[in-house]
Design a protein around this motif. Structure first.
Motif, PDB file in Angstrom:
ATOM      1  N   GLN A 134       0.785  -0.687  -0.326  1.00 25.77           N
ATOM      2  CA  GLN A 134       0.289  -0.157  -0.200  1.00 25.77           C
ATOM      3  C   GLN A 134       0.672   0.999  -0.040  1.00 25.77           C
ATOM      4  O   GLN A 134       2.068   1.206   0.953  1.00 25.77           O
ATOM      5  CB  GLN A 134      -0.936   0.111   1.352  1.00 25.77           C
ATOM      6  N   PHE A 135       0.708   2.065  -0.332  1.00 27.28           N
ATOM      7  CA  PHE A 135       1.208   3.213  -0.395  1.00 27.28           C
ATOM      8  C   PHE A 135       0.270   4.903  -0.872  1.00 27.28           C
ATOM      9  O   PHE A 135      -0.398   4.809  -2.076  1.00 27.28           O
ATOM     10  CB  PHE A 135       2.507   3.317  -1.541  1.00 27.28           C
ATOM     11  N   LYS A 136       0.641   5.496  -0.442  1.00 25.01           N
ATOM     12  CA  LYS A 136       0.036   7.268  -1.056  1.00 25.01           C
ATOM     13  C   LYS A 136       0.561   7.711  -1.523  1.00 25.01           C
ATOM     14  O   LYS A 136       2.009   8.089  -1.960  1.00 25.01           O
ATOM     15  CB  LYS A 136       0.067   7.612   0.383  1.00 25.01           C
ATOM     16  N   LYS A 137      -0.074   8.089  -2.988  1.00 26.42           N
ATOM     17  CA  LYS A 137       0.508   8.948  -4.418  1.00 26.42           C
ATOM     18  C   LYS A 137       1.758   9.881  -3.549  1.00 26.42           C
ATOM     19  O   LYS A 137       2.502  10.772  -3.866  1.00 26.42           O
ATOM     20  CB  LYS A 137      -0.201   9.354  -4.943  1.00 26.42           C
ATOM     21  N   GLU A 138       1.195  10.654  -2.129  1.00 26.62           N
ATOM     22  CA  GLU A 138       1.556  11.935  -1.724  1.00 26.62           C
ATOM     23  C   GLU A 138       2.782  11.505  -1.745  1.00 26.62           C
ATOM     24  O   GLU A 138       3.735  12.657  -1.133  1.00 26.62           O
ATOM     25  CB  GLU A 138       0.686  12.631  -0.868  1.00 26.62           C
ATOM     26  N   HIS A 139       3.594  10.207  -1.410  1.00 25.56           N
ATOM     27  CA  HIS A 139       4.929  10.002  -1.252  1.00 25.56           C
ATOM     28  C   HIS A 139       5.465  10.389  -1.545  1.00 25.56           C
ATOM     29  O   HIS A 139       6.781   9.702  -1.631  1.00 25.56           O
ATOM     30  CB  HIS A 139       4.709   8.641   0.317  1.00 25.56           C
ATOM     31  N   LYS A 144      11.188  13.216  -5.273  1.00 22.34           N
ATOM     32  CA  LYS A 144      11.404  12.107  -3.775  1.00 22.34           C
ATOM     33  C   LYS A 144      10.923  11.346  -2.885  1.00 22.34           C
ATOM     34  O   LYS A 144       9.724  11.581  -3.696  1.00 22.34           O
ATOM     35  CB  LYS A 144      12.047  13.012  -2.662  1.00 22.34           C
ATOM     36  N   ILE A 145      11.581  10.406  -3.111  1.00 25.08           N
ATOM     37  CA  ILE A 145      10.231   8.845  -2.688  1.00 25.08           C
ATOM     38  C   ILE A 145      10.277   9.057  -0.976  1.00 25.08           C
ATOM     39  O   ILE A 145      11.727   8.378  -0.532  1.00 25.08           O
ATOM     40  CB  ILE A 145       9.995   8.069  -3.249  1.00 25.08           C
ATOM     41  N   SER A 164      -3.330  10.722 -13.788  1.00 24.31           N
ATOM     42  CA  SER A 164      -4.677  10.173 -13.611  1.00 24.31           C
ATOM     43  C   SER A 164      -4.387   8.158 -13.289  1.00 24.31           C
ATOM     44  O   SER A 164      -5.086   7.806 -12.408  1.00 24.31           O
ATOM     45  CB  SER A 164      -5.453   9.981 -14.916  1.00 24.31           C
ATOM     46  N   PHE A 165      -3.007   8.496 -13.160  1.00 23.05           N
ATOM     47  CA  PHE A 165      -3.012   7.066 -12.250  1.00 23.05           C
ATOM     48  C   PHE A 165      -2.520   6.890 -10.697  1.00 23.05           C
ATOM     49  O   PHE A 165      -2.124   7.705 -10.407  1.00 23.05           O
ATOM     50  CB  PHE A 165      -1.077   6.762 -13.047  1.00 23.05           C
ATOM     51  N   ASP A 166      -2.795   5.721 -10.419  1.00 23.28           N
ATOM     52  CA  ASP A 166      -3.032   5.931  -8.920  1.00 23.28           C
ATOM     53  C   ASP A 166      -1.558   5.058  -8.986  1.00 23.28           C
ATOM     54  O   ASP A 166      -1.665   3.934  -9.563  1.00 23.28           O
ATOM     55  CB  ASP A 166      -4.263   5.198  -8.486  1.00 23.28           C
ATOM     56  N   ILE A 167      -0.941   5.240  -8.137  1.00 19.22           N
ATOM     57  CA  ILE A 167       0.215   4.245  -7.092  1.00 19.22           C
ATOM     58  C   ILE A 167      -0.334   3.218  -6.597  1.00 19.22           C
ATOM     59  O   ILE A 167      -0.696   3.433  -5.095  1.00 19.22           O
ATOM     60  CB  ILE A 167       0.982   5.045  -6.356  1.00 19.22           C
ATOM     61  N   LYS A 168      -0.581   2.134  -6.733  1.00 19.27           N
ATOM     62  CA  LYS A 168      -0.734   0.402  -5.755  1.00 19.27           C
ATOM     63  C   LYS A 168       0.142  -0.039  -5.074  1.00 19.27           C
ATOM     64  O   LYS A 168      -0.314   0.011  -4.460  1.00 19.27           O
ATOM     65  CB  LYS A 168      -1.648  -0.781  -7.108  1.00 19.27           C
ATOM     66  N   THR A 169       1.219  -0.361  -5.533  1.00 14.55           N
ATOM     67  CA  THR A 169       2.179  -1.272  -4.842  1.00 14.55           C
ATOM     68  C   THR A 169       3.846  -0.393  -5.814  1.00 14.55           C
ATOM     69  O   THR A 169       3.966  -0.142  -6.672  1.00 14.55           O
ATOM     70  CB  THR A 169       2.771  -2.210  -5.300  1.00 14.55           C
ATOM     71  N   SER A 184       3.594  -0.041  -9.117  1.00 14.84           N
ATOM     72  CA  SER A 184       2.391   0.123 -10.205  1.00 14.84           C
ATOM     73  C   SER A 184       1.347   1.135  -9.926  1.00 14.84           C
ATOM     74  O   SER A 184       1.564   0.825  -8.639  1.00 14.84           O
ATOM     75  CB  SER A 184       1.729  -1.821  -9.072  1.00 14.84           C
ATOM     76  N   LEU A 185       1.114   1.143 -11.187  1.00 14.61           N
ATOM     77  CA  LEU A 185       0.432   2.200 -11.638  1.00 14.61           C
ATOM     78  C   LEU A 185      -0.845   1.216 -12.449  1.00 14.61           C
ATOM     79  O   LEU A 185      -1.021   0.327 -12.529  1.00 14.61           O
ATOM     80  CB  LEU A 185       0.803   3.313 -12.421  1.00 14.61           C
ATOM     81  N   GLU A 186      -2.079   2.226 -11.689  1.00  8.52           N
ATOM     82  CA  GLU A 186      -3.474   2.163 -12.398  1.00  8.52           C
ATOM     83  C   GLU A 186      -4.430   3.085 -12.916  1.00  8.52           C
ATOM     84  O   GLU A 186      -4.131   3.864 -11.670  1.00  8.52           O
ATOM     85  CB  GLU A 186      -3.960   0.705 -11.023  1.00  8.52           C
TER      86      GLU A 186
END
Length: 391
Positions: A134-139, A144-145, A164-169, A184-186
């Motif tokens: 699980q990962f939040k896009k704002e991170h 930087k990550i 438009s992509f969400d970061i899943k993992t 991993s994007l969706e």
């Protein structure tokens, strides 16, 4: 639409040590949990497959370890070994999942008859990836990550992640030349088929070792043979490793240089596959390919050349890119594509060494690979029509 982007990390010395320490601790846990599975297997297996009806005693089977039972032990693990608290809980929970996939694949082989290799314990430096499920896009902002328990790490951004992509993992991997992060994007808004999709714009491709692909339009791309071209450098690097004393720092450096050479070959091949797939998908909406038994071919006398060509990776890349672009890749039965005449359908038996197709019925003469690609296109067209009728 699902895809993945990989970026290179530039961790500080302290962050690199944390990543290395995390990988090493996860390796110990992977080996321990895999050993639990093997213990269960040995204790519950039995060489007797039948018994008399008079006396029959079956021992009580012990509970099989599974992903969730092994995850439940992680709380006690952190109490017994407090240093495991330095690893994010979800990262640690991914280890039983990896163990279960490897072990179940091995057991499943006995039921299906397709035996896979027995899972191996990971040696030092062989556990190379851990995942944040699980990962939040704002991170992930700018260059930087933020990775939990490791810190904010600098990233080399060579392309931006679409909004438009969400970061899943997020997965962190240690390679021969440094550290990498894979996102991993969706994006669920992307249509599965593009609006101007043309089912008649179809091509058949035949993969080979002399020409990497031959299309039904008689376009050819020569096999690049990256491994063959790099053999001299690889042999030299391998000799340096074998001459160094085991356990010495000089041997570690030699192994690292050898790993970089192999990675360069793999990266060059992968880049070639992406560019070739992109070239085909820009021109055609449907691509028909053979459903080859690549694992079987990789065990033949042509194993080195087959692995160097990387057909499996190419077809996988082509399929994923086609799905993301709203296009189609159709896998067809490869039986007889080289032997059947593309003009009249007559079977013309010929050995692999014979590179020309000459039909005695219709007197046509053309390249064997071109004949195969035309047959592949015809079968792909038939399969596409069957799919459209069933839907």
């Amino acid at each position: 639409m699902k895809t993945s982007y990989q970026y290179r990390l530039k961790p500080t010395k302290e962050q690199a040590e944390k990543i290395d320490s995390t990988l090493d601790m996860l390796r110990y846990q992977y080996n321990y949990q895999l050993a639990q599975r093997f213990d269960w297997y040995e204790q519950n297996r039995c060489s007797i497959d039948r018994c008399s009806l008079i006396v029959c005693h079956l021992p009580e089977l012990k509970g099989q370890p599974n992903r969730f039972s092994q995850q439940a032990t992680l709380t006690q693990l952190k109490k017994d070994r407090p240093w495991y608290k330095s690893i994010h809980s979800q990262v640690l929970q991914e280890v039983p999942k990896k163990v279960e996939i490897a072990f179940d694949r091995w057991l499943k082989g006995y039921a299906t008859g397709k035996h896979s290799g027995k899972p191996r314990f990971k040696g030092k430096g062989q556990y190379k990836t851990f995942t944040y499920p699980q990962f939040k896009k704002e991170h992930f902002q700018n260059d930087k990550i933020t990775l939990s328990k490791i810190g904010t790490v600098k990233v080399i951004i060579h392309r931006q992640v679409p909004k438009s992509f969400d970061i899943k993992t997020v997965s962190v991997t240690k390679k021969a030349d440094g550290y990498y992060v894979t996102l991993s994007l969706e994006d669920k808004t992307v249509p599965t088929i593009k609006p101007d999709f043309n089912a008649n714009n179809i091509i058949g491709i035949d993969v080979g070792l002399i020409d990497f692909i031959v299309t039904s339009d008689d376009d050819r791309i020569a096999a690049p043979k990256f491994l063959r071209k790099a053999e001299r450098k690889l042999k030299s690097a391998q000799r340096r490793v074998s001459r160094r004393r085991k356990g010495s720092n000089r041997r570690k450096k030699a192994i690292q240089k050898l790993g970089k050479q192999h990675k360069k070959v793999a990266d060059t091949r992968k880049d070639f596959h992406f560019k070739t797939a992109n070239k085909l998908l820009k021109k055609y909406d449907v691509i028909a390919v053979e459903k080859l038994n690549i694992k079987g071919l990789a065990k033949s006398r042509l194993a080195k050349s087959v692995n160097d060509a990387g057909w499996g990776q190419f077809i996988s890349i082509l399929t994923v890119k086609a799905e993301n672009a709203g296009l189609k890749v159709i896998a067809i039965n490869p039986n007889g594509t080289s032997q059947e005449c593309s003009s009249c359908g007559t079977k013309v038996i010929k050995p692999l060494s014979e590179r020309m197709h000459r039909c005695p019925s219709c007197k046509i003469s053309l390249c064997r690979d071109l004949n195969a690609s035309i047959n592949i296109k015809a079968r792909g067209t038939h399969a596409l029509k069957a799919q459209s009728m069933s839907s």
